[in-house]
Scaffold this active site. Structure first.
Site, PDB file in Angstrom:
ATOM      1  N   CYS A 192       7.910   0.466  -4.926  1.00 37.72           N
ATOM      2  CA  CYS A 192       6.643  -0.008  -5.493  1.00 37.72           C
ATOM      3  C   CYS A 192       6.527   0.579  -6.904  1.00 37.72           C
ATOM      4  O   CYS A 192       7.543   0.961  -7.500  1.00 37.72           O
ATOM      5  CB  CYS A 192       5.457   0.373  -4.604  1.00 37.72           C
ATOM      6  SG  CYS A 192       5.179   2.141  -4.405  1.00 37.72           S
TER       7      CYS A 192
ATOM      8  N   ASP B 145      -1.725  -3.702  -4.576  1.00 31.72           N
ATOM      9  CA  ASP B 145      -1.789  -2.292  -4.959  1.00 31.72           C
ATOM     10  C   ASP B 145      -3.153  -1.727  -4.527  1.00 31.72           C
ATOM     11  O   ASP B 145      -4.181  -2.187  -5.012  1.00 31.72           O
ATOM     12  CB  ASP B 145      -1.624  -2.208  -6.481  1.00 31.72           C
ATOM     13  CG  ASP B 145      -1.575  -0.781  -6.974  1.00 31.72           C
ATOM     14  OD1 ASP B 145      -1.903   0.141  -6.194  1.00 31.72           O
ATOM     15  OD2 ASP B 145      -1.200  -0.586  -8.137  1.00 31.72           O
TER      16      ASP B 145
ATOM     17  N   CYS C  67       1.851   5.124  -2.711  1.00 31.28           N
ATOM     18  CA  CYS C  67       1.041   4.358  -1.742  1.00 31.28           C
ATOM     19  C   CYS C  67       1.902   3.404  -0.908  1.00 31.28           C
ATOM     20  O   CYS C  67       2.208   3.677   0.248  1.00 31.28           O
ATOM     21  CB  CYS C  67      -0.069   3.564  -2.457  1.00 31.28           C
ATOM     22  SG  CYS C  67      -1.299   4.603  -3.282  1.00 31.28           S
ATOM     23  N   ARG C  68       2.281   2.266  -1.495  1.00 29.67           N
ATOM     24  CA  ARG C  68       2.895   1.202  -0.688  1.00 29.67           C
ATOM     25  C   ARG C  68       4.297   1.525  -0.200  1.00 29.67           C
ATOM     26  O   ARG C  68       4.605   1.317   0.976  1.00 29.67           O
ATOM     27  CB  ARG C  68       2.912  -0.112  -1.492  1.00 29.67           C
ATOM     28  CG  ARG C  68       1.525  -0.659  -1.750  1.00 29.67           C
ATOM     29  CD  ARG C  68       1.527  -1.717  -2.831  1.00 29.67           C
ATOM     30  NE  ARG C  68       1.853  -1.149  -4.140  1.00 29.67           N
ATOM     31  CZ  ARG C  68       2.038  -1.835  -5.240  1.00 29.67           C
ATOM     32  NH1 ARG C  68       1.957  -3.164  -5.197  1.00 29.67           N
ATOM     33  NH2 ARG C  68       2.316  -1.234  -6.385  1.00 29.67           N
ATOM     34  N   SER C  69       5.191   1.993  -1.082  1.00 31.09           N
ATOM     35  CA  SER C  69       6.578   2.192  -0.614  1.00 31.09           C
ATOM     36  C   SER C  69       6.741   3.396   0.325  1.00 31.09           C
ATOM     37  O   SER C  69       7.519   3.308   1.279  1.00 31.09           O
ATOM     38  CB  SER C  69       7.581   2.203  -1.764  1.00 31.09           C
ATOM     39  OG  SER C  69       7.350   3.245  -2.668  1.00 31.09           O
TER      40      SER C  69
ATOM     41  N   ASN D 237       5.271   4.932  -6.109  1.00 32.20           N
ATOM     42  CA  ASN D 237       5.911   5.608  -4.963  1.00 32.20           C
ATOM     43  C   ASN D 237       4.977   6.641  -4.312  1.00 32.20           C
ATOM     44  O   ASN D 237       5.418   7.648  -3.778  1.00 32.20           O
ATOM     45  CB  ASN D 237       7.254   6.253  -5.350  1.00 32.20           C
ATOM     46  CG  ASN D 237       8.112   6.689  -4.154  1.00 32.20           C
ATOM     47  OD1 ASN D 237       8.859   7.661  -4.238  1.00 32.20           O
ATOM     48  ND2 ASN D 237       8.021   6.004  -3.051  1.00 32.20           N
TER      49      ASN D 237
HETATM   50  P1  4NP Z   1       1.882   2.382  -5.474  1.00 26.77           P
HETATM   51  O1  4NP Z   1       0.390   2.523  -6.043  1.00 26.77           O
HETATM   52  O2  4NP Z   1       2.661   1.628  -6.519  1.00 26.77           O
HETATM   53  O3  4NP Z   1       1.669   1.608  -4.221  1.00 26.77           O
HETATM   54  O4  4NP Z   1       2.379   3.795  -5.253  1.00 26.77           O
HETATM   55  C1  4NP Z   1       0.097   3.065  -7.298  1.00 26.77           C
HETATM   56  C2  4NP Z   1      -0.015   4.421  -7.449  1.00 26.77           C
HETATM   57  C3  4NP Z   1      -0.336   4.954  -8.693  1.00 26.77           C
HETATM   58  C4  4NP Z   1      -0.542   4.112  -9.759  1.00 26.77           C
HETATM   59  C5  4NP Z   1      -0.416   2.763  -9.611  1.00 26.77           C
HETATM   60  C6  4NP Z   1      -0.088   2.231  -8.375  1.00 26.77           C
HETATM   61  N1  4NP Z   1      -0.895   4.656 -11.017  1.00 26.77           N
HETATM   62  O5  4NP Z   1      -1.179   3.883 -11.936  1.00 26.77           O
HETATM   63  O6  4NP Z   1      -0.918   5.881 -11.180  1.00 26.77           O
END
Ligand code: 4NP
Length: 159
Positions: A9, A128, A14-16, A12
Site C-alpha cells: 500500500c 485508504d 494500515c492496509r498492507s 505500510n
Molecule cells: P496505508 O495508509 O497506505 O494503508 O498504510 C496510509 C498511511 C499513512 C499515510 C497515507 C496512507 N500518510 O500519508 O502518512
C-alpha cells in the site's frame, strides 16, 4: 517455500499490514503456513520502522487477528524475490509497475490488484482509511478477508 507474497500500500501502516495479518491468520487456520512466505511494504517511506496504525491493530484484534509487522519501503529487490505482489489501490499498482519497469528483465514478480481476488464486492481498490473514521478500518478488513480467501483458494489449488 512455494509461494512468496508481498502486500503493498502507500504507508505500510494500515492496509498492507492488515492484508498480511489477515492472510497469515487464514493460513494458520488451514495449517498452510509452511508453504508461504508473506510480507508487506509501502511505496512511500514516511513510516519506515513503525508498527501498524493503532486503529488498524485494534480493529484487527477485534477479529482475533494480530498485526505484528514494522513498516518498510518496497525496493527493486522485492520485484525479484517475491512471486506475487498484491497492490491495494490503483496508485500503488502504477508505482509498483513503474519500479518493475526500472528493474528491467530481472523483475519476475507478478503484480496484481488485491481486490481482483475478491468475490463479494464490486469495489476494485481498498480505500485508504488513514484520514477517516472507524468504519473505514472495518471496511478494509471486510474487503481483505474476502480477497484473502479468494487468493488462498486460488494458490492452494496450484502445485
Ligand atoms: P496505508 O495508509 O497506505 O494503508 O498504510 C496510509 C498511511 C499513512 C499515510 C497515507 C496512507 N500518510 O500519508 O502518512
Amino acid at each position: 517455500m512455494s509461494h512468496r507474497l508481498l502486500f503493498v500500500c502507500l504507508g505500510n501502516i494500515c492496509r498492507s499490514p492488515a492484508a498480511e495479518g489477515v492472510f497469515l491468520h487464514q493460513l494458520k487456520i488451514q495449517g498452510l503456513e509452511s508453504q508461504f512466505l508473506v510480507d508487506s511494504a509501502g511505496t512511500g517511506g514516511w513510516h519506515v520502522g513503525n508498527r501498524a496504525d493503532a486503529r488498524m491493530r485494534a480493529a484487527a484484534k477485534q477479529r482475533g487477528i494480530d498485526l505484528p509487522s514494522r513498516a518498510r519501503q518496497i525496493s527493486m529487490e522485492d520485484l525479484k524475490s517475491f512471486d506475487l505482489i498484491l497492490t491495494m489501490d490503483d496508485d500503488n499498482l502504477r508505482n509498483v509497475q513503474a519500479l518493475a519497469k526500472e528493474a528491467g528483465g530481472s523483475a519476475s514478480a507478478l503484480i496484481k490488484p488485491m481486490l481482483s481476488y475478491a468475490s463479494q464486492t464490486t469495489i476494485t481498490e481498498v480505500p485508504d482509511p488513514y484520514y477517516g473514521g472507524d468504519a473505514g478500518f472495518e471496511q478494509v478488513l471486510d474487503l481483505l478477508e474476502d480477497a484473502c480467501q479468494g487468493l488462498l483458494s486460488e494458490l492452494s489449488t496450484q502445485e
